[in-house]
Design a protein around this motif. Structure first.
Motif, short mmCIF file in Angstrom:
data_model
loop_
_atom_site.label_atom_id
_atom_site.label_comp_id
_atom_site.label_asym_id
_atom_site.label_seq_id
_atom_site.Cartn_x
_atom_site.Cartn_y
_atom_site.Cartn_z
N MET A 1 -20.57 -119.62 -33.62
CA MET A 1 -21.32 -119.56 -32.38
C MET A 1 -20.38 -119.11 -31.27
N MET A 2 -20.89 -118.35 -30.36
CA MET A 2 -20.09 -117.84 -29.26
C MET A 2 -20.21 -118.77 -28.05
N SER A 3 -19.11 -118.91 -27.35
CA SER A 3 -19.15 -119.68 -26.10
C SER A 3 -19.80 -118.80 -25.03
N ASN A 4 -20.08 -119.41 -23.89
CA ASN A 4 -20.68 -118.64 -22.78
C ASN A 4 -19.75 -117.53 -22.33
N LYS A 5 -18.44 -117.83 -22.31
CA LYS A 5 -17.48 -116.81 -21.88
C LYS A 5 -17.45 -115.64 -22.86
N GLU A 6 -17.49 -115.94 -24.15
CA GLU A 6 -17.49 -114.87 -25.15
C GLU A 6 -18.77 -114.06 -25.11
N ALA A 7 -19.89 -114.72 -24.82
CA ALA A 7 -21.17 -114.02 -24.77
C ALA A 7 -21.25 -113.13 -23.53
N ASN A 8 -20.58 -113.49 -22.44
CA ASN A 8 -20.60 -112.69 -21.22
C ASN A 8 -19.29 -111.93 -21.13
N TRP A 9 -19.21 -110.77 -21.73
CA TRP A 9 -17.94 -110.04 -21.84
C TRP A 9 -17.41 -109.61 -20.48
N ARG A 10 -18.28 -109.36 -19.50
CA ARG A 10 -17.79 -108.97 -18.18
C ARG A 10 -16.97 -110.11 -17.55
N ALA A 11 -17.49 -111.33 -17.66
CA ALA A 11 -16.75 -112.48 -17.13
C ALA A 11 -15.46 -112.69 -17.90
N PHE A 12 -15.50 -112.45 -19.20
CA PHE A 12 -14.31 -112.59 -20.03
C PHE A 12 -13.23 -111.62 -19.58
N LEU A 13 -13.60 -110.35 -19.33
CA LEU A 13 -12.63 -109.35 -18.88
C LEU A 13 -12.10 -109.66 -17.49
N GLN A 14 -12.97 -110.13 -16.61
CA GLN A 14 -12.52 -110.47 -15.25
C GLN A 14 -11.55 -111.64 -15.28
N GLU A 15 -11.81 -112.62 -16.12
CA GLU A 15 -10.91 -113.75 -16.23
C GLU A 15 -9.56 -113.33 -16.79
N ALA A 16 -9.56 -112.33 -17.67
CA ALA A 16 -8.31 -111.82 -18.24
C ALA A 16 -7.58 -110.89 -17.28
N GLY A 17 -8.16 -110.63 -16.10
CA GLY A 17 -7.49 -109.81 -15.10
C GLY A 17 -7.85 -108.33 -15.16
N HIS A 18 -8.84 -107.96 -15.91
CA HIS A 18 -9.27 -106.57 -16.00
C HIS A 18 -10.43 -106.35 -15.03
N THR A 19 -10.23 -105.45 -14.08
CA THR A 19 -11.30 -105.16 -13.13
C THR A 19 -11.72 -103.72 -13.30
N TYR A 20 -12.94 -103.46 -12.96
CA TYR A 20 -13.46 -102.11 -13.04
C TYR A 20 -14.58 -101.98 -12.01
N SER A 21 -14.84 -100.77 -11.60
CA SER A 21 -15.90 -100.53 -10.63
C SER A 21 -16.98 -99.67 -11.28
N LYS A 22 -18.09 -99.52 -10.59
CA LYS A 22 -19.19 -98.72 -11.12
C LYS A 22 -18.79 -97.25 -11.23
N ASP A 23 -17.84 -96.80 -10.39
CA ASP A 23 -17.41 -95.42 -10.39
C ASP A 23 -16.24 -95.15 -11.33
N ALA A 24 -15.79 -96.14 -12.06
CA ALA A 24 -14.63 -95.97 -12.93
C ALA A 24 -14.95 -94.97 -14.03
N ILE A 25 -13.95 -94.17 -14.39
CA ILE A 25 -14.14 -93.17 -15.45
C ILE A 25 -14.31 -93.86 -16.78
N ARG A 26 -13.48 -94.86 -17.01
CA ARG A 26 -13.58 -95.62 -18.27
C ARG A 26 -14.15 -96.99 -17.95
N LYS A 27 -15.25 -97.30 -18.57
CA LYS A 27 -15.88 -98.59 -18.37
C LYS A 27 -15.93 -99.34 -19.70
N PRO A 28 -15.59 -100.61 -19.67
CA PRO A 28 -15.71 -101.37 -20.91
C PRO A 28 -17.19 -101.58 -21.25
N THR A 29 -17.46 -101.59 -22.51
CA THR A 29 -18.84 -101.80 -22.95
C THR A 29 -18.99 -103.11 -23.71
N GLY A 30 -17.88 -103.78 -23.95
CA GLY A 30 -17.96 -105.05 -24.65
C GLY A 30 -16.58 -105.51 -25.08
#
Length: 88
Positions: free
Chosen positions: A1-30
């Protein structure tokens, strides 16, 4: 079973210090989690072996302590019985 943090990959990346914007060339998808483990370094195995040896030594010493205690207790009971016989 996945935790809430694992299920919400955007929050997981932000907590790990990875930020991205809507205009970014490379966007994480998961986020993908590996199922295999990295090998354990040999130095860790050596330390674990040392700890196991230490616990085995402690166990042998404790077992000997229990045997000595039982032997002393038998001697005390024998002396007590002898003393009780002499009092009668």
């Amino acid at each position: 079973m996945m935790s809430n943090k694992e299920a919400n990959w955007r929050a997981f990346l932000q907590e790990a210090g990875h930020t991205y914007s809507k205009d970014a060339i490379r966007k994480p998808t998961g986020v993908t989690f590996r199922k295999e483990f990295d090998p354990v370094p040999s130095s860790a195995v050596e330390q674990i072996d040392g700890i196991i040896e230490m616990y085995e030594l402690d166990m042998r010493e404790l077992e000997q302590l229990v045997l000595d205690y039982k032997e002393n207790l038998r001697g005390l009971f024998a002396a007590d019985e002898a003393l009780a016989q002499s009092i009668k």
